[in-house]
Structure formats: structure tokens, C-alpha cells
Motif scaffolding. Structure first.
Motif, PDB file in Angstrom:
ATOM      1  N   HIS A  88      -2.983  11.792  -7.254  1.00 39.09           N
ATOM      2  CA  HIS A  88      -4.072  11.630  -8.204  1.00 39.09           C
ATOM      3  C   HIS A  88      -3.611  11.683  -9.434  1.00 39.09           C
ATOM      4  CE1 HIS A  88      -5.853  12.712  -4.467  1.00 39.09           C
ATOM      5  NE2 HIS A  88      -6.748  11.837  -4.571  1.00 39.09           N
ATOM      6  N   ARG A 144      -9.055  -1.789  -7.308  1.00 42.74           N
ATOM      7  CA  ARG A 144      -8.728  -0.788  -6.238  1.00 42.74           C
ATOM      8  C   ARG A 144      -7.818   0.297  -6.561  1.00 42.74           C
ATOM      9  NH1 ARG A 144      -9.028  -2.524  -1.653  1.00 42.74           N
ATOM     10  NH2 ARG A 144      -9.526  -4.784  -2.163  1.00 42.74           N
ATOM     11  N   LEU A 145      -8.039   1.427  -6.310  1.00 40.55           N
ATOM     12  CA  LEU A 145      -6.972   2.422  -6.356  1.00 40.55           C
ATOM     13  C   LEU A 145      -5.866   2.365  -5.066  1.00 40.55           C
ATOM     14  CD1 LEU A 145      -9.132   5.331  -7.374  1.00 40.55           C
ATOM     15  CD2 LEU A 145      -8.120   3.655  -8.731  1.00 40.55           C
ATOM     16  N   VAL A 167      -8.312  10.689  -0.298  1.00 41.47           N
ATOM     17  CA  VAL A 167      -9.264   9.557  -0.511  1.00 41.47           C
ATOM     18  C   VAL A 167     -10.675   9.872  -1.235  1.00 41.47           C
ATOM     19  CG1 VAL A 167     -10.581   7.984   0.748  1.00 41.47           C
ATOM     20  CG2 VAL A 167      -8.171   8.014   1.097  1.00 41.47           C
ATOM     21  N   ALA A 215     -10.131  11.003  -4.642  1.00 43.80           N
ATOM     22  CA  ALA A 215     -10.020   9.982  -5.514  1.00 43.80           C
ATOM     23  C   ALA A 215     -11.316   9.401  -5.855  1.00 43.80           C
ATOM     24  CB  ALA A 215      -9.023   9.254  -5.038  1.00 43.80           C
ATOM     25  N   ASN A 216     -12.418   9.358  -4.921  1.00 39.50           N
ATOM     26  CA  ASN A 216     -13.483   9.030  -5.027  1.00 39.50           C
ATOM     27  C   ASN A 216     -14.321   9.814  -6.264  1.00 39.50           C
ATOM     28  OD1 ASN A 216     -16.523   9.540  -3.678  1.00 39.50           O
ATOM     29  ND2 ASN A 216     -16.227   7.535  -4.458  1.00 39.50           N
ATOM     30  N   ILE A 238     -10.840   2.006  -2.423  1.00 43.20           N
ATOM     31  CA  ILE A 238      -9.648   2.749  -2.334  1.00 43.20           C
ATOM     32  C   ILE A 238      -8.799   2.620  -1.265  1.00 43.20           C
ATOM     33  CG2 ILE A 238      -9.012   5.216  -2.316  1.00 43.20           C
ATOM     34  CD1 ILE A 238     -11.590   6.009  -3.726  1.00 43.20           C
ATOM     35  N   SER A 288       1.502   6.388  -6.432  1.00 42.42           N
ATOM     36  CA  SER A 288      -0.019   5.727  -6.520  1.00 42.42           C
ATOM     37  C   SER A 288      -0.102   4.588  -7.416  1.00 42.42           C
ATOM     38  CB  SER A 288      -1.008   6.670  -6.417  1.00 42.42           C
ATOM     39  OG  SER A 288      -1.437   7.285  -5.169  1.00 42.42           O
ATOM     40  N   ARG A 336     -13.147   8.641   5.147  1.00 44.72           N
ATOM     41  CA  ARG A 336     -14.097   7.331   4.561  1.00 44.72           C
ATOM     42  C   ARG A 336     -15.343   7.641   4.902  1.00 44.72           C
ATOM     43  NH1 ARG A 336     -10.896   3.857   2.046  1.00 44.72           N
ATOM     44  NH2 ARG A 336      -8.600   3.683   2.606  1.00 44.72           N
TER      45      ARG A 336
END
Length: 415
Positions: free
Chosen positions: A175, A197-198, A249, A252-253, A263, A275, A339
Motif C-alpha cells: 500500500h 486498476r491497482l 485487497v 486497498a479498497n 484491484i 505494487s 473479495r
């Protein structure tokens, strides 16, 4: 929430005060509280601080209490204003070892030090127990260097409600890398519509390339042999199951307000590219450095400046080969499950995290097979009725239910 490492926007921005503290020419070094000081992140943070006493000083230390000798050494070396231990039983031995330094204990004592007057609180506590410290630091208006991803993941709405622009600086290497890539992109990096996108990289852990059938019979000793990173027991095991990547994940969101379908996780065994961010025009920006947590730690402590010599750099005079592979969701279903719970929101992430912590402990105690960790977490998640997570009590209730249910399922498998 705005990008955590956005440049200071003005007096209302939490990072504006940091721009005046601990910088070249500043009258006083930046004051730091380290939570989880005897853990992997905490000890490395103290290394960074010790190397640059003109820029940083420790005003508070917090530890669980299981390593009193190490904590006492840290107190004598850094001379903080206050010390806290979560385990009250450690207080007598600690006080005997450190003399007149004030010591507080228990959950209230830890929260008290998390809110202690300072420039930055680094939360390096492992697990869901770090939530109250994260909330205490943000409630007190502190800038939070966040290594305890679990507190953001399980308390997402609560944490985001308290977090202003620039008030959370991510310590996780992934991150930190994403934030640096977004920052480097300039104005387009601060606009989610400009981000396609990440891309979060994963080493793949010790079992990269193995099919699911090849993961039966995995032992704790094998799972704790990470190929590139030196981390604490829980994080290392979570990296072996890739639960850690699933948590990242969700993190990050929450940090960058990018939807889950934008992602991506890719396996990068060399752990040098931490990343990447792909933009709508097809350009990708990556952050690269040898695997060393002192770099992302130092970036949060020194922000918006970088700390010279915090970690080694890539040697560009030598040949390098970096590879990237798709994630095997069949062998490692934890990311897809993350997710799912992240999309559900509410108390679902808290249940995912709590069930995993219980199952991980059961595996380490040889009471649950390796594949049983994520399988059992999935079963607990599937039984949970999601609620909005509108209060700490709701989050903690979901956490407690998930732990109890996970223990029941583990016991049933033993029988």
C-alpha cells in the motif's frame, strides 16, 4: 477517503503539521509513539528512529507484555515519556527493570498511549486487537502510520469516519507502493477515474507453484519459511495461505476508494516490485526496492520527506530478472474469498479476519490441517448474517461470534 499520501492541502490536513515537524531546520525532532514495539514492525521502526535522532524521538512505547526484557531494553534506550503493556501481569517485572518511567496497562492503558500527544502514532500491533488503538489515535487527531491492517479492515466504516485527509499513512509495503505510485502520477493519481486498476504483487509464499493437492500435509515449520520476507509468525503464516494478500485487497479498497473489480493480485516471486498502478491511458507506474520493511516504515515516519539511507536500493549495475505470474485461485482461494467479504462489507471482513486468526492458531497448534484454515474460514463466512458495522460493539460482537464458531468447527474436525 483521499489518497493517504496526498500532498498536504492546508491547515485542515493532518499532514500539514508534519510538514513543520522533524524536517531540516525544525527546532524539535518529530515525536513518535510506537504500538507493538517488540514485534517485527515495531523493532524495525525503532531501528529507523535510532539512526536519525535529530529527526525522530520516541515518546511512547506499547507492547503486549510477553517480552519484558526486550521492552525494558527499548525503554532504557529510547527513554519514552510513557509505556503501556496489554498484559497487566507484566507490569511488576517491567517497573522493576525500567525504574521511574510511567507504566500503564490493559486495554485502557494501551488506548491512552495510542492517543498520547505526538506527531505520529505507528500502529504495529498484530491482529484485530489493534482496532481500539487505531480508533483512539484517530479520535485524538493523531497522524496514524498504519501497519495493523486488520483494524482498518474490520472497522472500515468506523475508521473512515474518523480519518481525515492525510491522517492515515500505510506501512504495508504494497500500500505504500500504491500510494507512492499515485503520488508520482501527479493530479491524475488523485482522481480514481484516472486509475484503471491497482496491481498488488504477492511473493506467492513458500508454496508458490504447488497445486491444491500438493498442500495436504503441510507443517507449521514449512509454512513459516517465507522465501523473501522476515516477518512475525501470524503475518508469515497468512502469507503462506495468501490470506494476507486477501486482507491487502480489502485494505486497498478502503484506502484508495478503488472498486474490487479494479484491484488485481499478481505473483512476483522476487518481491522487488511492491505494487503498481495502471492508468486509463495504458501507462503503468511501479515502485521497486529490495524487500525491506524499513523503507515503507521510514516513509510514514518522515512524510512528506524521505529518510536518507533508510534501506538499501536496487543495484542497477547488476543484471536482474523479474517475473510476474497469475494467481492460482484454486490452490489459494483466500483472495477470492476476501473479495467476496469486502464486497459484502459491514461485519463480513471482521468475520473473515477473526475466523482466520483462530484457524491459524489451530494450525500452528497442529489441530487443523493447512488446507483447513481457509476452508474453515469460508464456512464461517458462509454462515454469517452481515450487519452494517455501525459501532465498535457490532464489530466486536461479529469478531467474537466468528472466533467461537471457528473454534467449534475446528473441534468438530478434530473429533
Amino acid at each position: 477517503m483521499q489518497t493517504p499520501l496526498a500532498a498536504p492541502a492546508g491547515p485542515a490536513d493532518s499532514t500539514a503539521a508534519l510538514a513543520r515537524a522533524g524536517r531540516p531546520g525544525a527546532a524539535e525532532p518529530r515525536s513518535i509513539v510506537v504500538l507493538g514495539s517488540t514485534g517485527s514492525v515495531g523493532t524495525q521502526a525503532l531501528e529507523v528512529i535510532e539512526r536519525d535522532p535529530a529527526s525522530f524521538r520516541v515518546v511512547g512505547l506499547v507492547a503486549g507484555g510477553g517480552q519484558v526484557d526486550l521492552l525494558a531494553q527499548q525503554v532504557r534506550r529510547f527513554r519514552p515519556e510513557v509505556v503501556a503493556v496489554a498484559d497487566e501481569r507484566a507490569v511488576p517485572a517491567l517497573r522493576e527493570a525500567i525504574g521511574p518511567v510511567p507504566v500503564v496497562a490493559g486495554a485502557e492503558g494501551v488506548a491512552q498511549v495510542a492517543a498520547w500527544p505526538c506527531d505520529i502514532v505507528l500502529n504495529g500491533i498484530t491482529g484485530a486487537v489493534g482496532l481500539t488503538s487505531t480508533l483512539a489515535a484517530l479520535s485524538a487527531g493523531r497522524v496514524l502510520a498504519l501497519a495493523n491492517k486488520e483494524s482498518l479492515i474490520i472497522g472500515g466504516p468506523l475508521v473512515k469516519r474518523l480519518a481525515g485527509p492525510g491522517s492515515i499513512l500505510p506501512v504495508d509495503s504494497e500500500h505504500s507502493a500504491l500510494a507512492q505510485c499515485l503520488w508520482a502520477a501527479g493530479p491524475s493519481g488523485h482522481d480514481p477515474a484516472q486509475v484503471r486498476r491497482l496491481v498488488i504483487t504477492a511473493s506467492g509464499g513458500p508454496f508458490r507453484g504447488r497445486a491444491r493437492a500438493e498442500l495436504t500435509g503441510v507443517t507449521p515449520e514449512q509454512a513459516l519459511k517465507h522465501p523473501t520476507w522476515d516477518m512475525g509468525t501470524m503475518i508469515t503464516l497468512n502469507s503462506a495461505t495468501l490470506v494476507n494478500k486477501g486482507l491487502e485487497v480489502i485494505e486497498a479498497n478502503l484506502l484508495f476508494d478503488i472498486p474490487f473489480d479494479r484491484i488485481t493480485v499478481v505473483v512476483h516471486p522476487q518481491s522487488v516490485v511492491h505494487s503498481m498502478v495502471e492508468f486509463v491511458d495504458g501507462s503503468t507506474i511501479a515502485q521497486a526496492s529490495p524487500p525491506d520493511m524499513r523503507l515503507p516504515i521510514s516513509l510514514t515516519l518522515g512524510w512528506p520527506s524521505r529518510v536518507p539511507g533508510a534501506a538499501g536500493a536496487v543495484d542497477w549495475t547488476k543484471a536482474h530478472t523479474w517475473t510476474f505470474e497469475p494467481l492460482d485461485d484454486e490452490a489459494f482461494p483466500s483472495v477470492a474469498l476476501a473479495r467476496h467479504v469486502g464486497t459484502q462489507g459491514g461485519t463480513a471482513p471482521a468475520v473473515y479476519n477473526a475466523a482466520n486468526e483462530e484457524c491459524a492458531e489451530a494450525f500452528l497448534a497442529r489441530r487443523l490441517p493447512f488446507l483447513g484454515i481457509v476452508d474453515t474460514v469460508a464456512a464461517v463466512v458462509g454462515e454469517h448474517s452481515v450487519t452494517p458495522a455501525g459501532s465498535v460493539e457490532e464489530v466486536l460482537d461479529a469478531d467474537a461470534w466468528a472466533r467461537a464458531r471457528a473454534r467449534e468447527l475446528v473441534a468438530a474436525q478434530e473429533g
